[in-house]
Design a protein around this motif. Structure first.
Motif, PDB file in Angstrom:
ATOM      1  N   ILE A   1      -2.333 -15.896  -2.385  1.00 25.64           N
ATOM      2  CA  ILE A   1      -1.664 -16.159  -1.103  1.00 25.64           C
ATOM      3  C   ILE A   1      -1.016 -14.876  -0.568  1.00 25.64           C
ATOM      4  N   VAL A   2      -0.249 -14.191  -1.437  1.00 27.06           N
ATOM      5  CA  VAL A   2       0.468 -13.000  -0.997  1.00 27.06           C
ATOM      6  C   VAL A   2      -0.517 -11.917  -0.540  1.00 27.06           C
TER       7      VAL A   2
ATOM      8  N   TYR B   1      -3.297 -12.236   0.825  1.00 29.44           N
ATOM      9  CA  TYR B   1      -3.806 -12.549   2.155  1.00 29.44           C
ATOM     10  C   TYR B   1      -2.861 -12.009   3.230  1.00 29.44           C
ATOM     11  N   GLY B   2      -1.565 -12.162   2.985  1.00 26.85           N
ATOM     12  CA  GLY B   2      -0.568 -11.649   3.928  1.00 26.85           C
ATOM     13  C   GLY B   2      -0.657 -10.143   4.109  1.00 26.85           C
ATOM     14  N   PHE B   3      -1.076  -9.447   3.064  1.00 24.33           N
ATOM     15  CA  PHE B   3      -1.197  -7.983   3.148  1.00 24.33           C
ATOM     16  C   PHE B   3      -2.549  -7.549   3.718  1.00 24.33           C
TER      17      PHE B   3
ATOM     18  N   VAL C   1      -3.207 -10.515   7.766  1.00 20.99           N
ATOM     19  CA  VAL C   1      -2.257 -10.813   8.844  1.00 20.99           C
ATOM     20  C   VAL C   1      -1.540  -9.527   9.230  1.00 20.99           C
TER      21      VAL C   1
ATOM     22  N   TRP D   1       1.654  -7.730  10.688  1.00 22.13           N
ATOM     23  CA  TRP D   1       3.074  -8.002  10.963  1.00 22.13           C
ATOM     24  C   TRP D   1       3.860  -6.720  10.792  1.00 22.13           C
TER      25      TRP D   1
ATOM     26  N   HIS E   1      -4.644 -19.805   9.438  1.00 23.83           N
ATOM     27  CA  HIS E   1      -4.697 -18.780   8.399  1.00 23.83           C
ATOM     28  C   HIS E   1      -4.910 -19.381   7.016  1.00 23.83           C
ATOM     29  N   LEU E   2      -4.188 -20.466   6.750  1.00 18.02           N
ATOM     30  CA  LEU E   2      -4.318 -21.107   5.445  1.00 18.02           C
ATOM     31  C   LEU E   2      -5.742 -21.620   5.240  1.00 18.02           C
TER      32      LEU E   2
ATOM     33  N   LEU F   1      -8.013 -18.742   4.481  1.00 23.32           N
ATOM     34  CA  LEU F   1      -7.833 -18.314   3.092  1.00 23.32           C
ATOM     35  C   LEU F   1      -8.574 -19.244   2.139  1.00 23.32           C
TER      36      LEU F   1
ATOM     37  N   MET G   1       5.524 -13.253  11.839  1.00 27.43           N
ATOM     38  CA  MET G   1       6.179 -14.277  11.017  1.00 27.43           C
ATOM     39  C   MET G   1       5.219 -14.872   9.997  1.00 27.43           C
TER      40      MET G   1
ATOM     41  N   GLY H   1       2.662 -13.510   8.592  1.00 25.15           N
ATOM     42  CA  GLY H   1       2.433 -12.559   7.507  1.00 25.15           C
ATOM     43  C   GLY H   1       3.566 -12.607   6.508  1.00 25.15           C
TER      44      GLY H   1
ATOM     45  N   PHE I   1       3.357 -15.582   4.250  1.00 20.92           N
ATOM     46  CA  PHE I   1       2.405 -15.424   3.148  1.00 20.92           C
ATOM     47  C   PHE I   1       2.987 -14.558   2.027  1.00 20.92           C
ATOM     48  N   VAL I   2       3.710 -13.517   2.438  1.00 20.70           N
ATOM     49  CA  VAL I   2       4.200 -12.553   1.457  1.00 20.70           C
ATOM     50  C   VAL I   2       5.511 -13.013   0.816  1.00 20.70           C
TER      51      VAL I   2
ATOM     52  N   PRO J   1       6.614 -15.393  -1.147  1.00 19.74           N
ATOM     53  CA  PRO J   1       6.807 -15.643  -2.589  1.00 19.74           C
ATOM     54  C   PRO J   1       7.098 -14.348  -3.348  1.00 19.74           C
ATOM     55  N   TRP J   2       6.330 -13.305  -3.014  1.00 14.54           N
ATOM     56  CA  TRP J   2       6.539 -12.055  -3.739  1.00 14.54           C
ATOM     57  C   TRP J   2       7.908 -11.453  -3.400  1.00 14.54           C
TER      58      TRP J   2
END
Lengths: 298, 297
Positions: A112-113, A115-117, A120, A122, A200-201, A204, B1, B3, B6-7, B9-10
């Motif tokens: 999950i994390v 994917y954010g990097f 997406v 931001w 997004h989810l 993924l 937001m 992004g 998603f991040v 948790p870390w």
């Protein structure tokens, strides 16, 4: 692929490679073979590598593991697995619980994390990713004392939680690895999904994850090895023997029983190494698949 | 937001399990803290105590020597073996797997196995060495004896270094991947220009894999500095005769829980953090002239 620019002939280089590989393999070979020997033979003068009575009475071979039973089914000698003082089946179970929970957590959260990097955009993504890379350098011994205090406040000391809960918040190296892998997946795929109304989810779960199986397998493997091998973490955070992991149990077995015969100690060590070796053999194919998948993109 | 979601948790994990412990350690390092009672502010006493503490210096010196030997020898050997296993030797996938496997072995089990190998009377190493040295002694009238690997303070560090080099397979595999990425055309061009084999290694291979060497040296340094499990098990909590196998992390661990001196342990933690950062910075700075990045920086 093969290059011939090395020094010496092919045969000479093969001989050298075999010699080096044999030196690396010798300790594990000695461990397994010693674990199959009866005690008298480990104390005998001969440096023979092979267990002697293996040919004469094959039944001997596993005595050090499961004990010796006479013809009437009565236990004559205890093996490592059936040791009455040190409960290896229990330690094995504890290690397995920690491994399953922490591998599951590491895979899910890192996927999950990452994917954010990777996918997406931001504000502050770059610096935060830099921070993530930097945290890989923080040595565990620096954190362990205050972590003990924190876990004590949470009431987790004396439970298995300190060993697996942190993995559910993402593992820095796994996040990095998955992010790099996600970047190789063509963006057109998720753009098409986005046009179809995928969140997004959804992207993924439906697009990225199915294509990332080899990378996810590598993450699972690395996490399993790290947890299975950990000694310092369990040493600090566990208190009761009923919670000991296999690594801690093995150390306890050696110190507790004082003069443990070498053949039994090697049998116990083999038990600890075995799951790692099995996982390595089983996942070699996944590794090859992972490499093959990456090769296709070019 | 999205992004950040998603991040998150870390970020939460980082704050609770890394940032908070580091800050707490910083605070504890200025206190006397027995874990059982609340921390008592004592200013810089812990750091002043470290400077005067012979055990701290012994542990630091042991660790320094160990780190230098393991990183230097490990780098040379891992590159050497990777180069050898990158050539067209027969059965190379088998040799690669055999060299790699020990790096996966749990350290506790590895410690047990090497205690057995190093055993003075029964261990396979001295059983092999004894007859050889006997023959040499008979021939040259010398009095060479097999070392007491884990009993002689002069040999303990050597034994631990050898055992640690046994686990270099991980670095070897990383070097192997780097070697396979070196374009063949570079070697061919160098060969046409009449560059010798050593010259090709020195001027083609080394520059091309230098970023990977840098990576392995830094991670190897950080890992070697944390040496704990193997000496703790092989030699016992006290590090064996003359504390020859007593290391930085061993003392840090001893101070934190067994001695219940969390403040003192925390000052050691911060010293370790600063030393690691300084060494990494130093290596990165020194490597600027040596490490070659393709396509410029």
């Amino acid at each position: 692929m093969a290059r011939t620019s090395g020094i010496g002939s092919r045969a000479a280089r093969t001989a050298l490679a075999a010699l080096i590989a044999a030196l690396f393999a010798l300790p594990l070979l000695s461990m397994v073979l010693t674990s199959l020997k009866p005690t008298e033979q480990t104390l005998a003068d001969s440096a023979a590598l092979l267990p002697e009575p293996l040919s004469a009475t094959p039944r001997y071979a596993l005595d050090n593991y499961i004990g010796e039973v006479d013809d009437d089914g009565i236990v004559i000698a205890r093996g490592v697995w059936t040791d009455p003082i040190v409960d290896f089946p229990l330690f094995f179970r504890n290690s397995l619980i920690v491994a399953i929970l922490s591998v599951t957590g590491a895979v899910i959260s890192s996927a999950i994390v990452a994917y954010g990097f990777a996918r997406v955009r931001w504000k502050g993504r770059g610096p935060v990713f830099g921070l993530l890379l930097a945290t890989m350098m923080i040595p565990f011994p620096v954190l362990m004392g205050p972590m003990y205090i924190i876990f004590k406040q949470l009431g987790w000391i004396g439970t298995l939680r300190p060993l697996w809960v942190p993995a559910w918040f993402g593992v820095a190296f796994s996040i990095f690895l998955l992010r790099q892998f996600y970047m190789t997946i063509p963006r057109e795929l998720d753009e098409a999904a986005a046009i179809d109304g995928c969140s997004h989810l959804g992207i993924l779960v439906r697009i990225i994850l199915p294509l990332s199986k080899p990378a996810l397998a590598v993450v699972a493997l690395l996490q399993f090895i790290a947890v299975w091998n950990d000694f310092l973490g369990p040493l600090i955070f566990l208190q009761h023997r009923e919670q000991f992991t296999l690594a801690l149990g093995l150390a306890l077995y050696q110190s507790q029983a004082g003069n443990v015969p070498w053949n039994l100690l090697m049998a116990a060590s083999t038990l600890v190494v075995l799951p790692v070796a099995v996982v390595f053999v089983l996942t070699q194919r996944t590794f090859v698949e992972g490499i093959a998948t990456q090769g296709l993109k070019g | 937001m999205t992004g950040l979601a998603f991040v998150s948790p870390w970020i939460i994990g980082f704050c609770v399990f890394q940032l908070l412990p580091i800050c707490l350690a910083f605070y504890f390092s200025f206190t006397e803290y027995s874990v059982l009672e609340s921390p008592l502010w004592i200013g810089l006493d812990n750091y002043a105590g470290l400077v005067r503490d012979p055990v701290f210096w012994k542990a630091t010196a042991n660790t320094g020597v160990f780190v230098v030997l393991v990183v230097a020898l490990g780098t040379v050997l891992a590159i050497g073996i990777a180069c050898l296993l990158n050539t067209n030797v027969w059965g190379r996938t088998v040799w690669r797997a055999m060299v790699f496997l020990p790096s996966l072995v749990p350290l506790v089990a590895a410690a047990m196995v090497w205690m057995w190998l190093y055993n003075g009377e029964l261990g396979i190493i001295n059983r092999t060495l004894d007859p050889v040295l006997g023959a040499v002694n008979a021939l040259l009238r010398t009095d060479l004896r097999s070392p007491d690997w884990l009993g002689d303070p002069g040999w303990i560090l050597v034994s631990l270094v050898i055992m640690t080099l046994w686990t270099l397979g991980n670095a070897m595999v990383i070097y192997l991947a780097a070697l396979q990425d070196v374009p063949r055309s570079l070697y061919e061009a160098a060969a046409i220009d009449g560059v010798s084999r050593f010259g090709r290694f020195r001027h083609v291979t080394l520059p091309m894999i230098s970023p990977v060497v840098l990576f392995n040296v830094i991670t190897g340094l950080i890992a070697a500095w944390q040496v704990f499990a193997v000496p703790y098990i092989m030699l016992g909590p006290a590090g064996g005769p003359g504390r020859a196998g007593y290391f930085y992390t061993t003392y840090l661990y001893d101070n934190s829980l067994p001695y219940l001196r969390m403040g003192y342990a925390s000052s050691m933690a911060w010293v370790q953090l600063v030393v690691i950062l300084a060494l990494t910075g130093l290596i990165l700075w020194a490597s600027k002239r040596v490490v070659h990045y393709q396509g410029g920086r």
